[in-house]
Design an enzyme around this catalytic site. Sequence first.
Site, mmCIF file in Angstrom:
data_model
loop_
_atom_site.group_PDB
_atom_site.id
_atom_site.type_symbol
_atom_site.label_atom_id
_atom_site.label_comp_id
_atom_site.label_asym_id
_atom_site.label_seq_id
_atom_site.Cartn_x
_atom_site.Cartn_y
_atom_site.Cartn_z
ATOM 1 N N LYS A 116 -13.252 12.612 32.181
ATOM 2 C CA LYS A 116 -14.507 12.627 31.410
ATOM 3 C C LYS A 116 -15.118 11.238 31.235
ATOM 4 O O LYS A 116 -16.342 11.113 31.158
ATOM 5 C CB LYS A 116 -14.304 13.294 30.042
ATOM 6 C CG LYS A 116 -13.651 14.680 30.093
ATOM 7 C CD LYS A 116 -14.397 15.680 30.963
ATOM 8 C CE LYS A 116 -13.519 16.861 31.320
ATOM 9 N NZ LYS A 116 -14.038 17.712 32.378
ATOM 10 N N GLU A 200 -17.798 9.708 20.995
ATOM 11 C CA GLU A 200 -19.208 10.110 21.045
ATOM 12 C C GLU A 200 -19.722 10.336 19.630
ATOM 13 O O GLU A 200 -18.960 10.766 18.752
ATOM 14 C CB GLU A 200 -19.350 11.451 21.794
ATOM 15 C CG GLU A 200 -19.257 11.379 23.282
ATOM 16 C CD GLU A 200 -19.392 12.749 23.924
ATOM 17 O OE1 GLU A 200 -19.258 12.826 25.151
ATOM 18 O OE2 GLU A 200 -19.614 13.745 23.209
ATOM 19 N N HIS A 235 -13.528 27.802 21.261
ATOM 20 C CA HIS A 235 -13.910 27.259 22.566
ATOM 21 C C HIS A 235 -13.864 28.281 23.689
ATOM 22 O O HIS A 235 -13.860 27.928 24.871
ATOM 23 C CB HIS A 235 -13.079 26.016 22.911
ATOM 24 C CG HIS A 235 -13.223 24.939 21.873
ATOM 25 N ND1 HIS A 235 -14.443 24.360 21.598
ATOM 26 C CD2 HIS A 235 -12.325 24.368 21.035
ATOM 27 C CE1 HIS A 235 -14.267 23.473 20.631
ATOM 28 N NE2 HIS A 235 -13.008 23.466 20.265
ATOM 29 N N ARG A 292 -16.806 24.635 39.619
ATOM 30 C CA ARG A 292 -16.336 25.953 40.081
ATOM 31 C C ARG A 292 -17.415 26.986 39.827
ATOM 32 O O ARG A 292 -18.441 26.690 39.198
ATOM 33 C CB ARG A 292 -15.094 26.358 39.283
ATOM 34 C CG ARG A 292 -15.392 26.434 37.799
ATOM 35 C CD ARG A 292 -14.338 27.130 36.982
ATOM 36 N NE ARG A 292 -14.820 27.387 35.622
ATOM 37 C CZ ARG A 292 -14.747 26.547 34.608
ATOM 38 N NH1 ARG A 292 -14.204 25.359 34.772
ATOM 39 N NH2 ARG A 292 -15.231 26.885 33.431
HETATM 40 C C1 MV4 Z 1 -19.148 17.841 20.867
HETATM 41 C C2 MV4 Z 1 -19.619 18.459 19.695
HETATM 42 C C3 MV4 Z 1 -20.377 17.698 18.848
HETATM 43 N N1 MV4 Z 1 -20.638 16.417 19.140
HETATM 44 N N2 MV4 Z 1 -19.435 16.556 21.111
HETATM 45 C C4 MV4 Z 1 -16.457 21.457 22.432
HETATM 46 C C5 MV4 Z 1 -16.043 21.787 23.815
HETATM 47 C C6 MV4 Z 1 -16.320 20.591 24.629
HETATM 48 N N3 MV4 Z 1 -16.935 20.965 25.873
HETATM 49 C C7 MV4 Z 1 -17.227 19.750 23.811
HETATM 50 N N4 MV4 Z 1 -17.321 20.349 22.513
HETATM 51 C C8 MV4 Z 1 -18.073 19.780 21.551
HETATM 52 N N5 MV4 Z 1 -18.411 18.499 21.763
HETATM 53 C C9 MV4 Z 1 -20.158 15.867 20.257
HETATM 54 N N6 MV4 Z 1 -20.433 14.595 20.548
HETATM 55 C C10 MV4 Z 1 -19.305 19.787 19.476
HETATM 56 C C11 MV4 Z 1 -18.524 20.451 20.397
HETATM 57 C C12 MV4 Z 1 -18.233 21.832 20.106
HETATM 58 C C13 MV4 Z 1 -18.750 22.847 20.912
HETATM 59 C C14 MV4 Z 1 -19.512 22.575 22.040
HETATM 60 C C15 MV4 Z 1 -20.009 23.590 22.821
HETATM 61 C C16 MV4 Z 1 -19.743 24.903 22.474
HETATM 62 C C17 MV4 Z 1 -18.972 25.207 21.389
HETATM 63 C C18 MV4 Z 1 -18.466 24.190 20.595
HETATM 64 C C19 MV4 Z 1 -17.697 24.499 19.478
HETATM 65 C C20 MV4 Z 1 -17.204 23.497 18.706
HETATM 66 C C21 MV4 Z 1 -17.464 22.160 19.025
#
Ligand code: MV4
Length: 502
Positions: A116, A200, A235, A292
Amino acid sequence: MIKKILIANRGEIAIRVMNTCREMGIKTVAVYSEADYSSLHVSYADEAYCIGPAPSAESYLNIEKIIEVAKKTGTDAIHPGYGFLSENAKFSQRCKDEKIIFIGPDPYAINTMGDKITARKTMMDAGVPVVPGTKEPITDLDQAVKVIKEIGLPVMVKASAGGGGKGMRLVEKEEDIISSVKAAKSEALSAFGNDAVYVEKYISSPHHIEFQILADNHGNCIHLFERECSVQRRHQKVVEETPSPIMTHDVRMEMGKHAVAAAKAVNYSGAGTIEFITDDDLNYYFLEMNTRLQVEHPITEEVVGVDLVKEQIKIANGEKLMLKQENLTQRGHAIEVRIYAEDPDNNFMPNPGKIEHIQFPLGPGIRHDTYAYNGFQIPIYYDPMISKLVIWGNNRTEAIERMKRALKLFKINGVKTSIPFLFQIMNVDSFVKGRYTTHFIQNNEQELKQREKTPEVAKDLAAITAFIDYTNKLEKVKTEKSEDIQTSKWKDYGRRNALSRL
Ligand code: MV4
């Protein structure tokens, strides 16, 4: 020319890929574990080979065995589906070394996007917006405190080798910085063998919006618009839809261009997904790329009118993309729900078992991607998703109404499923209005629990109980341990029709 494809996967996605192969006149090879003896993908393929015991590590992740079957059967290409080996750079490389086409990107793209921090750097250099934060890994705790104060709390500490929510820590208070960074690092080390973390700015009410892209080996790359995937639980995506109810034309065009730029930055080949996180004002940031075909790809297929697996195979064959960006449009609205063998009344515990009877919904706008059939024993070893109900409507309202109809018509006896929970989602005000974030399920916990047990369902439950009691008495199967049931049922099944072909 690709004449024969080995599908290195199981379940609904193996069936999905085989369907397109059959349309294209391509022969199919299935591989299966001992636990999947009676799985539909085995009898659905032209040839099927057992590659090992039930645990994935000994079967669906066994690169040597899969390559061996591919060589023995004269396979031209391997489709990895999703999960298992689909984002494994070593497998992609191994296929290359063996002169077998891997239907997916090369190891470079997988590795760059898999790490990442490297992915973030690559995106920054390509002019794709990323969440404000660090460009380099956090090296020591003093530096962590300094950069986090600069970024400003709250922040997310994320594992570089993570993704999909693994190895993530939210930090809200200054005094928690050191312990959170330490915790994220040690979690990352034990989960991925790599303790690199980055930081972040925290996006407090985010939307997960992803873009489908296709890229060929001749420098052409297009996007097939977005999918809104904010309805998630731990998630795991629960509902996906396209178009996103919060998207505007201008932002869509801009995000699409950035999605294409992201794919081009890693010289991408095949089908891929660029995940963005957006806030309520549609400020958007690159999160990660999934290298994918994704579970939720069918909603894009329904709305854009493109068979993504067919495009993947044509690209792998070395053909040029015939689709032109300016000719692509989104027609109507599609929603997908993932139907799991799990008990929504018992904390969504997996509920594998024998599907005594299954009746699929039919009618306008319904597509059903599944590997379920009457009498099928869902193995305990794998993801308990049994099907994806994909609904198309002329507009979002019609799609929701059709989804409700389809969920009502869907009958499964023998295992508990998430269907009543999914039906309730369709009734929640913020979902109906299309105003929801990734906190949707959490925010509506009480309302989602207030599921009506309709008389019809209650009757079905009584019938299931009676039926299970009856069969258990007949077969003298212990119900306490599902593993015992599993083993005894395999013996009873005997060799299924793996050699009789459609
Ligand atoms: C975040 C976020 C808030 N701020 N990054 C969760 C899975 C991963 N792909 C990244 N995720 C998140 N990253 C920042 N800077 C909140 C989440 C997150 C989330 C993101 C997408 C879909 C569902 C989620 C559920 C909880 C937290």
